[in-house]
Design an enzyme around this catalytic site. Structure first.
Site, short mmCIF file in Angstrom:
data_model
loop_
_atom_site.label_atom_id
_atom_site.label_comp_id
_atom_site.label_asym_id
_atom_site.label_seq_id
_atom_site.Cartn_x
_atom_site.Cartn_y
_atom_site.Cartn_z
N TRP A 40 -21.17 -14.04 9.84
CA TRP A 40 -19.94 -13.36 9.59
C TRP A 40 -19.12 -14.77 9.06
O TRP A 40 -19.24 -15.91 9.89
CB TRP A 40 -19.35 -13.06 10.89
N MET A 41 -18.13 -14.64 8.24
CA MET A 41 -17.22 -15.41 7.80
C MET A 41 -15.68 -15.14 7.74
O MET A 41 -15.51 -13.85 7.15
CB MET A 41 -17.76 -15.99 6.29
N ASN A 42 -14.91 -15.73 8.17
CA ASN A 42 -13.33 -15.68 7.92
C ASN A 42 -12.76 -16.67 7.62
O ASN A 42 -13.51 -17.41 6.74
CB ASN A 42 -12.67 -14.64 9.06
N ASP A 43 -11.57 -16.89 7.72
CA ASP A 43 -10.77 -17.97 7.07
C ASP A 43 -11.38 -19.21 6.48
O ASP A 43 -12.14 -19.75 7.26
CB ASP A 43 -9.56 -18.18 8.24
N GLN A 59 -14.49 -20.21 9.38
CA GLN A 59 -14.49 -19.25 10.57
C GLN A 59 -16.17 -18.74 10.62
O GLN A 59 -16.14 -17.85 9.76
CB GLN A 59 -13.25 -18.36 10.79
N ASP A 172 -3.79 -22.21 14.32
CA ASP A 172 -4.05 -22.77 12.92
C ASP A 172 -3.20 -23.96 12.37
O ASP A 172 -2.50 -23.82 11.45
CB ASP A 172 -3.92 -21.21 12.10
C1 FRU Z 1 -6.51 -15.16 10.96
C2 FRU Z 1 -7.02 -15.52 12.30
C3 FRU Z 1 -6.62 -16.85 12.67
C4 FRU Z 1 -7.72 -17.49 13.69
C5 FRU Z 1 -8.97 -17.07 13.24
C6 FRU Z 1 -9.84 -16.38 14.19
O1 FRU Z 1 -7.68 -14.46 10.19
O2 FRU Z 1 -6.59 -14.48 12.90
O3 FRU Z 1 -5.23 -16.86 13.12
O4 FRU Z 1 -7.58 -18.87 13.96
O5 FRU Z 1 -8.52 -15.88 12.27
O6 FRU Z 1 -11.00 -16.24 13.53
#
Ligand code: FRU
Length: 499
Positions: A40-43, A59, A172
């Site tokens: 998985w990847m986010n920010d 992330q 963040d």
């Molecule tokens: C935004 C968020 C950030 C948090 C991260 C957790 O997409 O909710 O605020 O640091 O993702 O993965």
């Protein structure tokens, strides 16, 4: 300098991604958009220039294609388009971040080390069975591959918050370096009114941080909690980027759910006061969130976002995927006519090959053109009315098309509405598949630049005045492109392959 204090948790993540990342074939990933090494990847996090390369962290939950205890994945690139994976940089392995290393940023210290600042998360069980997440800001220092967490972590916690600021929504950090060598940082926080605020902190050395003030307050205007802020000067203006949760729609500008907005204004450095002058959406498509910017060595302000949205993650819910999530194209930012403009980084032009162009194509009903097809392309379109004819009612381009599937962009000049639509892209989920926005055009003349990369489309309208991004998981064999007009439209097309 040696940074080899890796924990068991980080070593396991590194072993895992090394073994399983290899199993994902190149053609199963986007080709020039960064996807996670595994899982998985986010920010985007820690987007920075260090040691002669662009670094991006993200992330990351390596063990599955869904969100889990957050690690920081890591990749480097010379051109922002071809990324090479490095070992995971951070794992949730300390008492102050044991439930996750959330989003943050990076920069270079005067002694040549790389400084990362991130949000440490610790879950607190409540008597009623629920739980709270305590969020603090933490630091790690490294050599571009290995990072050591600071022994005085966390460097900011609940005690550094203004009156009413929530220690459960405090995350963040985005740092920058001031001209005098000191540091600034902006962090998202929930205020007593339940919505978001951005807090300004300063530091002489990057390690000891002090609360300064509330830089901007949402006051429940744009959604609720504000996440992933960024703050910088651009073309004589000051820009605050922020990703907002729980938005209410507003005309064609903002939509329900999560969205990213740009507040543009002035900043009085002496008094540390930001004055908002205008606001706009950053992306008018479906999938874009949590962007972060970098100032490149040649002075460009480049933004990259998570090309996804928390509300639409269900698009790919088979759970048997090896990866989930991708970054947007890196985009050069500028301010023109009081608006934020975005263009794909110019490095993308070096990837262009096989130019095919057509001029003055008369479109009335459906048509396709020899050589205009593909799923990794850069295509410029100019559409306009036919001279002496009445204004066409609708013009559309379909892409990622075969007998079963297509996605489209359609433009109705009478209403000035441009729509991106992936309803027939093969999605089997009841999520958002369409987004409309208002565009500027001169009597039906509209410019579009459409960039496809296996699993996405990004549309740059009128040389970057607006952008619409969406992920598409249509079978790769669907690579047809066609054009349709209701009425008579004239069109110029230039298409390049991006390979
Ligand atoms: C935004 C968020 C950030 C948090 C991260 C957790 O997409 O909710 O605020 O640091 O993702 O993965």
């Amino acid at each position: 300098m040696k940074f080899d204090m890796t924990s068991q948790t980080l070593r396991e993540a590194r072993k895992y991604e090394e073994a399983f990342g290899k199993l994902i074939l190149q053609q199963e990933r986007p080709s020039f958009h960064l996807s996670p090494r595994t899982g998985w990847m986010n920010d985007p996090n820690g987007f920075s220039w260090f040691g002669g390369k662009y670094h991006i962290f993200y992330q990351y939950y390596p063990y599955d294609a869904h969100w889990g205890p957050m690690h920081w994945g890591h990749a480097v690139s010379a051109d922002l388009l071809h990324w090479e994976y490095l070992p995971a940089a951070l794992a949730p392995d300390e008492i102050y971040d044991r439930d996750g290393c959330f989003s943050g940023s990076g920069l270079t210290l005067p002694d040549g080390r790389q400084l990362l600042m991130y949000t440490g998360v610790v879950r607190e069980r409540l008597a009623d069975g629920g739980c709270n997440e305590i969020q603090t800001q933490c630091i790690a220092v490294g050599d571009g591959v290995d990072y050591v967490k600071y022994h005085k972590n966390p460097v900011l916690d609940g005690r550094d918050l203004p009156e009413g600021g929530s220690k459960y929504d405090f995350r963040d950090p985005k740092m920058w370096k001031e001209a005098d060598g000191s540091y600034g940082c902006v962090v998202g926080n929930r205020s007593a009114d339940g919505s978001g605020q951005l807090l300004l902190f300063t530091s002489a050395d990057g390690f000891a941080w002090h609360y300064k003030k509330v830089l901007a307050a949402n006051r429940n205007r744009f959604g609720r909690m504000w996440e992933c802020p960024d703050f910088f000067a651009l073309d004589g203006k000051w820009i605050l980027l922020v990703s907002s949760q729980d938005m209410l729609p507003s005309g064609f500008e903002y939509h329900n759910g999560n969205g990213t907005l740009c507040l543009m204004g002035d900043y009085d450095r002496e008094r540390e006061e930001f004055t908002e002058e205008s606001n706009q959406a950053v992306d008018y498509g479906i999938d874009f969130y949590a962007p972060q910017t970098i100032l490149t060595p040649d002075g460009r302000r480049v933004m990259i976002g998570w090309m996804q949205n928390w509300d639409t993650c269900g698009y790919r819910r088979k759970n048997d995927e090896a990866w989930f999530g991708q970054m947007s194209l890196p985009r050069e930012l500028s301010v023109q006519n009081g608006r934020l403009y975005q263009k794909p980084v110019r490095e993308l032009e070096d990837m262009r090959s096989n130019r095919i162009s057509y001029e003055n194509v008369r479109v009335s009903g459906p048509c396709s053109l020899d050589g205009i097809r593909g799923r990794r392309i850069d295509m410029e379109l100019v559409v306009r009315p036919e001279e002496g004819e009445e204004l066409y009612r609708k013009f559309a381009v379909r892409f990622a098309q075969n007998d079963l599937y297509y996605s489209s962009l359609s433009f109705r000049p009478g209403e000035s509405i441009l729509k991106v639509d992936r309803k027939f892209s093969g999605s089997r989920r009841a999520i958002i598949h369409q987004r409309r926005c208002k565009v500027n055009h001169k009597g039906g003349l509209l410019k579009l630049r459409v960039i496809l990369d296996r699993f996405s489309v990004e549309v740059f309208v009128n040389d970057g005045e607006q952008v619409l991004s969406a992920v598409l998981y249509t079978d790769q064999e669907a690579e047809g492109i066609s054009f349709i007009a209701d009425g008579i439209a004239k069109m110029d097309v230039i298409k390049y392959d991006l390979v």
